[in-house]
Write a protein that holds these residues in place. Structure first.
Motif, PDB file in Angstrom:
ATOM      1  N   ARG A   1      -0.788   0.617  -0.775  1.00  0.00           N
ATOM      2  CA  ARG A   1      -1.849   0.378  -1.768  1.00  0.00           C
ATOM      3  C   ARG A   1      -1.924  -1.104  -2.123  1.00  0.00           C
ATOM      4  O   ARG A   1      -3.022  -1.676  -2.228  1.00  0.00           O
ATOM      5  CB  ARG A   1      -1.585   1.207  -3.025  1.00  0.00           C
ATOM      6  CG  ARG A   1      -1.696   2.720  -2.822  1.00  0.00           C
ATOM      7  CD  ARG A   1      -1.517   3.462  -4.149  1.00  0.00           C
ATOM      8  NE  ARG A   1      -1.524   4.898  -3.973  1.00  0.00           N
ATOM      9  CZ  ARG A   1      -0.438   5.668  -3.980  1.00  0.00           C
ATOM     10  NH1 ARG A   1       0.757   5.114  -4.151  1.00  0.00           N
ATOM     11  NH2 ARG A   1      -0.519   6.968  -3.799  1.00  0.00           N
ATOM     12  N   ARG A   2      -0.757  -1.734  -2.320  1.00  0.00           N
ATOM     13  CA  ARG A   2      -0.750  -3.153  -2.673  1.00  0.00           C
ATOM     14  C   ARG A   2      -1.263  -4.009  -1.526  1.00  0.00           C
ATOM     15  O   ARG A   2      -2.006  -4.973  -1.736  1.00  0.00           O
ATOM     16  CB  ARG A   2       0.663  -3.581  -3.084  1.00  0.00           C
ATOM     17  CG  ARG A   2       1.058  -3.083  -4.467  1.00  0.00           C
ATOM     18  CD  ARG A   2       2.361  -3.670  -4.949  1.00  0.00           C
ATOM     19  NE  ARG A   2       3.510  -3.069  -4.282  1.00  0.00           N
ATOM     20  CZ  ARG A   2       4.414  -3.737  -3.587  1.00  0.00           C
ATOM     21  NH1 ARG A   2       4.288  -5.042  -3.441  1.00  0.00           N
ATOM     22  NH2 ARG A   2       5.430  -3.123  -3.025  1.00  0.00           N
ATOM     23  N   ALA A   3      -0.850  -3.659  -0.303  1.00  0.00           N
ATOM     24  CA  ALA A   3      -1.320  -4.409   0.858  1.00  0.00           C
ATOM     25  C   ALA A   3      -2.831  -4.316   0.985  1.00  0.00           C
ATOM     26  O   ALA A   3      -3.512  -5.307   1.266  1.00  0.00           O
ATOM     27  CB  ALA A   3      -0.648  -3.875   2.125  1.00  0.00           C
ATOM     28  N   ALA A   4      -3.391  -3.114   0.765  1.00  0.00           N
ATOM     29  CA  ALA A   4      -4.834  -2.918   0.875  1.00  0.00           C
ATOM     30  C   ALA A   4      -5.593  -3.690  -0.200  1.00  0.00           C
ATOM     31  O   ALA A   4      -6.762  -4.041  -0.007  1.00  0.00           O
ATOM     32  CB  ALA A   4      -5.166  -1.423   0.774  1.00  0.00           C
ATOM     33  N   ARG A   5      -4.928  -3.982  -1.321  1.00  0.00           N
ATOM     34  CA  ARG A   5      -5.561  -4.770  -2.389  1.00  0.00           C
ATOM     35  C   ARG A   5      -5.424  -6.269  -2.132  1.00  0.00           C
ATOM     36  O   ARG A   5      -5.880  -7.083  -2.925  1.00  0.00           O
ATOM     37  CB  ARG A   5      -4.928  -4.432  -3.747  1.00  0.00           C
ATOM     38  CG  ARG A   5      -5.219  -3.035  -4.255  1.00  0.00           C
ATOM     39  CD  ARG A   5      -4.897  -2.925  -5.745  1.00  0.00           C
ATOM     40  NE  ARG A   5      -3.499  -3.178  -6.036  1.00  0.00           N
ATOM     41  CZ  ARG A   5      -2.563  -2.234  -6.138  1.00  0.00           C
ATOM     42  NH1 ARG A   5      -2.881  -0.963  -5.939  1.00  0.00           N
ATOM     43  NH2 ARG A   5      -1.308  -2.554  -6.423  1.00  0.00           N
ATOM     44  N   GLY A   6      -4.759  -6.619  -1.028  1.00  0.00           N
ATOM     45  CA  GLY A   6      -4.583  -8.024  -0.709  1.00  0.00           C
ATOM     46  C   GLY A   6      -3.344  -8.637  -1.318  1.00  0.00           C
ATOM     47  O   GLY A   6      -3.187  -9.855  -1.337  1.00  0.00           O
ATOM     48  N   GLU A   7      -2.426  -7.790  -1.797  1.00  0.00           N
ATOM     49  CA  GLU A   7      -1.201  -8.276  -2.413  1.00  0.00           C
ATOM     50  C   GLU A   7      -0.047  -8.246  -1.413  1.00  0.00           C
ATOM     51  O   GLU A   7      -0.097  -7.542  -0.406  1.00  0.00           O
ATOM     52  CB  GLU A   7      -0.843  -7.407  -3.628  1.00  0.00           C
ATOM     53  CG  GLU A   7      -1.926  -7.354  -4.692  1.00  0.00           C
ATOM     54  CD  GLU A   7      -1.628  -6.325  -5.764  1.00  0.00           C
ATOM     55  OE1 GLU A   7      -0.516  -5.745  -5.733  1.00  0.00           O
ATOM     56  OE2 GLU A   7      -2.494  -6.082  -6.619  1.00  0.00           O
ATOM     57  N   SER A   8       1.007  -9.008  -1.698  1.00  0.00           N
ATOM     58  CA  SER A   8       2.208  -8.970  -0.879  1.00  0.00           C
ATOM     59  C   SER A   8       2.932  -7.657  -1.117  1.00  0.00           C
ATOM     60  O   SER A   8       3.019  -7.173  -2.247  1.00  0.00           O
ATOM     61  CB  SER A   8       3.125 -10.147  -1.226  1.00  0.00           C
ATOM     62  OG  SER A   8       4.339 -10.060  -0.508  1.00  0.00           O
ATOM     63  N   ALA A   9       3.456  -7.075  -0.040  1.00  0.00           N
ATOM     64  CA  ALA A   9       4.119  -5.780  -0.160  1.00  0.00           C
ATOM     65  C   ALA A   9       5.431  -5.785   0.614  1.00  0.00           C
ATOM     66  O   ALA A   9       5.726  -4.878   1.386  1.00  0.00           O
ATOM     67  CB  ALA A   9       3.197  -4.674   0.343  1.00  0.00           C
ATOM     68  N   LEU A  10       6.221  -6.814   0.415  1.00  0.00           N
ATOM     69  CA  LEU A  10       7.514  -6.904   1.075  1.00  0.00           C
ATOM     70  C   LEU A  10       8.549  -6.073   0.327  1.00  0.00           C
ATOM     71  O   LEU A  10       8.551  -6.030  -0.906  1.00  0.00           O
ATOM     72  CB  LEU A  10       7.982  -8.357   1.120  1.00  0.00           C
ATOM     73  CG  LEU A  10       7.137  -9.341   1.940  1.00  0.00           C
ATOM     74  CD1 LEU A  10       7.634 -10.754   1.701  1.00  0.00           C
ATOM     75  CD2 LEU A  10       7.195  -8.994   3.416  1.00  0.00           C
ATOM     76  N   ALA A  11       9.416  -5.392   1.072  1.00  0.00           N
ATOM     77  CA  ALA A  11      10.523  -4.688   0.433  1.00  0.00           C
ATOM     78  C   ALA A  11      11.360  -5.715  -0.326  1.00  0.00           C
ATOM     79  O   ALA A  11      11.496  -6.856   0.121  1.00  0.00           O
ATOM     80  CB  ALA A  11      11.370  -3.978   1.483  1.00  0.00           C
ATOM     81  N   PRO A  12      11.939  -5.349  -1.473  1.00  0.00           N
ATOM     82  CA  PRO A  12      12.694  -6.307  -2.278  1.00  0.00           C
ATOM     83  C   PRO A  12      13.764  -7.056  -1.484  1.00  0.00           C
ATOM     84  O   PRO A  12      13.909  -8.267  -1.614  1.00  0.00           O
ATOM     85  CB  PRO A  12      13.316  -5.437  -3.366  1.00  0.00           C
ATOM     86  CG  PRO A  12      12.354  -4.292  -3.507  1.00  0.00           C
ATOM     87  CD  PRO A  12      11.870  -4.022  -2.119  1.00  0.00           C
TER      88      PRO A  12
END
Length: 212
Positions: free
Chosen positions: A124-135
């Protein structure tokens, strides 16, 4: 990248060369009402073909596949006008894999043993254009960036070839550089890793998870 502007249905594409893995992911995602798997592909080439006729918000991409691999496919997908986000979902967690995927344009990087809720939140975050890296991935990249002894991408490539038993001449040929340049890279690698020979360099790089 097309950003989602409403909390509507999230359309996913699964890219993995193992049908059983795709089937398992599809079953997991079926429990989320706001998510739909709209396409599946066995490699990067098939994914690119499907994207021509399928609207996708986020691609869940494996890395190691026959044909067009995940890094190559990620680079090509993220270069598309209004292309979907790419979230890498893999079993590989070496620095070399992570850096290659992020450099190719991946919005996120998760391991396949991550909890379904974590994967969905990242998609969901990736689709919003946000970074979605595992911590843990984000922490490793941050540490790597801050370190004065960081290996360059070319140095990682040299180490990968070194681990495979390549000679200086073979590495020069593979990377289209001179043997003198290979030797220079090796000097820098030895200095950064605090070692004095090829065998210890490979062992240290593997211990620090700089290469597979």
């Amino acid at each position: 990248m097309t950003e989602k502007t409403s909390p509507g249905l999230l359309r996913l594409m699964l890219v993995d060369d193992h049908p059983v893995v795709r089937q398992g992911l599809r079953a997991v995602f079926g429990s989320f009402d706001d998510i739909e798997v709209v396409a599946e592909a066995g490699d990067g080439a098939q994914a690119l073909q499907l994207l021509r006729v399928t609207e996708v918000d986020c691609v869940l991409m494996d890395l190691q596949m026959p044909g067009v691999d995940g890094v190559t496919a990620t680079r090509q997908i993220t270069a598309l006008p209004d292309g979907p986000a790419v979230l890498v979902l893999t079993t590989y967690d070496s620095d070399a894999d992570i850096i290659a995927a992020v450099d190719a344009g991946a919005s996120g990087y998760l391991l396949k043993d991550a909890a379904p809720e974590l994967i969905m939140d990242a998609a969901r975050r990736a689709a919003r254009g946000e970074s979605a890296l595992a911590p843990e991935v984000a922490d490793r990249l941050k540490h790597r960036t801050r370190s004065s002894q960081t290996l360059t991408r070319r140095e990682v490539e040299i180490l990968e070839l070194l681990a495979g038993g390549a000679t200086n001449r073979a590495m020069a040929k593979e990377l289209f550089i001179s043997e003198a340049t290979v030797k220079t890279h090796l000097v820098h690698i030895f200095d950064k890793l605090g070692v004095d020979n090829r065998t210890t360099a490979v062992a240290t790089a593997r211990e620090r998870r700089l290469i597979r």
